[in-house]
Design an enzyme around this catalytic site. Structure first.
Site, short mmCIF file in Angstrom:
data_model
loop_
_atom_site.label_atom_id
_atom_site.label_comp_id
_atom_site.label_asym_id
_atom_site.label_seq_id
_atom_site.Cartn_x
_atom_site.Cartn_y
_atom_site.Cartn_z
N ASN A 116 -10.41 -3.50 -6.50
CA ASN A 116 -9.48 -2.88 -7.27
C ASN A 116 -9.98 -2.62 -8.75
O ASN A 116 -9.38 -1.64 -9.34
CB ASN A 116 -8.08 -3.30 -7.18
CG ASN A 116 -7.26 -3.05 -5.86
OD1 ASN A 116 -6.60 -3.93 -5.50
ND2 ASN A 116 -7.73 -2.14 -5.03
N ASP A 176 0.84 -1.34 0.03
CA ASP A 176 -0.18 -0.06 -0.09
C ASP A 176 0.79 1.26 -0.10
O ASP A 176 1.94 1.37 0.49
CB ASP A 176 -0.91 0.05 1.12
CG ASP A 176 -2.06 0.85 0.99
OD1 ASP A 176 -2.30 1.40 0.25
OD2 ASP A 176 -2.57 1.28 2.11
N THR A 223 -10.18 -7.78 -4.99
CA THR A 223 -11.67 -7.88 -6.04
C THR A 223 -12.22 -6.36 -6.11
O THR A 223 -12.80 -6.04 -6.90
CB THR A 223 -12.62 -8.73 -5.15
OG1 THR A 223 -12.45 -8.42 -3.73
CG2 THR A 223 -12.30 -10.07 -5.31
N ARG A 280 -5.90 -0.95 8.82
CA ARG A 280 -6.87 -1.84 8.61
C ARG A 280 -6.29 -2.86 7.47
O ARG A 280 -5.33 -2.70 7.21
CB ARG A 280 -8.10 -1.10 7.88
CG ARG A 280 -7.63 -0.35 6.49
CD ARG A 280 -8.96 0.41 6.07
NE ARG A 280 -8.63 1.15 4.89
CZ ARG A 280 -8.23 2.66 4.97
NH1 ARG A 280 -8.33 3.27 6.18
NH2 ARG A 280 -7.58 3.16 3.63
C1 FPP Z 1 -2.18 -0.23 -3.40
O1 FPP Z 1 -1.53 1.16 -3.46
C2 FPP Z 1 -1.45 -0.94 -4.47
C3 FPP Z 1 -1.80 -1.70 -5.41
C4 FPP Z 1 -3.60 -1.66 -5.54
C5 FPP Z 1 -1.36 -2.43 -6.71
C6 FPP Z 1 -0.06 -3.14 -6.19
C7 FPP Z 1 0.51 -3.73 -7.39
C8 FPP Z 1 1.66 -3.67 -7.57
C9 FPP Z 1 2.82 -3.11 -7.04
C10 FPP Z 1 1.91 -4.49 -8.98
C11 FPP Z 1 2.96 -5.41 -9.26
C12 FPP Z 1 2.81 -6.53 -8.27
C13 FPP Z 1 3.63 -7.26 -8.23
C14 FPP Z 1 3.53 -8.33 -6.96
C15 FPP Z 1 4.76 -7.72 -9.19
P1 FPP Z 1 -2.60 2.16 -3.55
O2 FPP Z 1 -2.58 2.44 -4.84
O3 FPP Z 1 -4.06 2.09 -2.83
O4 FPP Z 1 -1.72 3.40 -2.93
P2 FPP Z 1 -2.40 4.72 -2.31
O5 FPP Z 1 -3.41 4.33 -1.21
O6 FPP Z 1 -1.19 5.61 -1.79
O7 FPP Z 1 -3.57 5.53 -3.22
#
Ligand code: FPP
Length: 251
Positions: free
Chosen positions: A74, A26, A72, A200
């Site tokens: 996202n 995250d 699910t 959370r």
């Molecule tokens: C959450 O951060 C992150 C995600 C929903 C995507 C994570 C996926 C990757 C890093 C892609 C590649 C993964 C692997 C295992 C190679 P956020 O976007 O919710 O961050 P924020 O809360 O700051 O908006």
């Protein structure tokens, strides 16, 4: 295997790492926004961070590393961001197929494959096949994953078994549920890490986390370093895990 953590210049302590660490990836979006970059740039650096942390965990003797890469929920993000994340995952899976044997990395995908792009489904089938022959750290990647959906899927499977046979609902045990989750055969996480300051679980490993220890940090995932894993493990090692029992004698 034990690892050495240097707590100060004067004191070294040997700590056995937890068998299973799970991480919510995250903070990618905020990391990018703070630099005036598109959110996808944060995911790209986040994917690199995952490579670094997975290698580090393997090297210090962690047996299972689970990451929450795509939930699910996202899918509700802007289409451009969703496709950027899947592109990164595609790249990671293709690269893993080439390197997983050499790197002693087994990959287990946890989540509902039905709605995934067809080429990803094909890659996952190849990953499953290769992983069956590899001995080493298991990376569990949660993709199109939701903890409630996982439990629902297990309950439906068991209910269908009762419908089709003489089996009575009363005979369903906790172990039967565990054995019908995506995580079948994998020990529950000892330590769950959530970076980025959020406190959370967000539908992550709801069944498996019953006795997990939690570690929260403000560090955003793209900035996460092996030293952050060390800190999490050091804090974990000071916890007294009782699993609902009483304190062990002499502790
Ligand atoms: C959450 O951060 C992150 C995600 C929903 C995507 C994570 C996926 C990757 C890093 C892609 C590649 C993964 C692997 C295992 C190679 P956020 O976007 O919710 O961050 P924020 O809360 O700051 O908006």
């Amino acid at each position: 295997m034990t690892m050495k953590i240097r707590f100060s210049r004067h004191r070294k302590t040997e700590i056995k790492p937890p068998r299973h660490i799970a991480i919510v990836l995250d903070g990618n979006g905020r990391w990018a926004s703070r630099r005036g970059l598109p959110r996808s740039a944060g995911h790209a650096v986040g994917a690199e961070t995952f490579r670094t942390i997975a290698t580090y965990c393997r090297d210090i003797g962690v047996e299972y590393l689970t990451c929450y890469a795509f939930s699910t929920e996202n899918w509700s993000r802007p289409a451009e961001e969703v496709s950027a994340i899947w592109e990164l995952l595609r790249k990671y899976l293709i690269e893993s197929l080439e390197k997983m044997e050499r790197d002693r990395v087994k990959i287990r995908i946890m989540g509902d494959r039905a709605d995934m792009p067809d080429d990803i489904k094909g890659l996952l089938a190849q990953i499953d096949e290769k992983s069956a022959h590899i001995d080493g750290i298991t990376l569990c990647i949660c993709l199109n994953y939701g903890g409630r959906q996982e439990i629902l899927h297990a309950v439906r499977t068991l209910a269908q078994e009762c419908e089709r046979s003489e089996r009575k609902a009363d005979s369903i045990s906790l172990d039967d549920i565990s054995q019908n989750l995506y995580s079948r055969g994998i020990p529950d996480p000892d330590l769950i890490i959530r970076p980025s300051g959020e406190l959370r679980l967000s539908n992550f490993l709801l069944w498996q986390c019953a006795y997990s220890e939690f570690y929260f940090t403000d560090v955003l995932w793209p900035d996460f370093k092996p030293s952050d894993i060390d800190q999490a493990i050091a804090e974990y090692s000071r916890r007294d895990r009782r699993f609902g029992g009483v304190k062990a004698k002499g502790r």
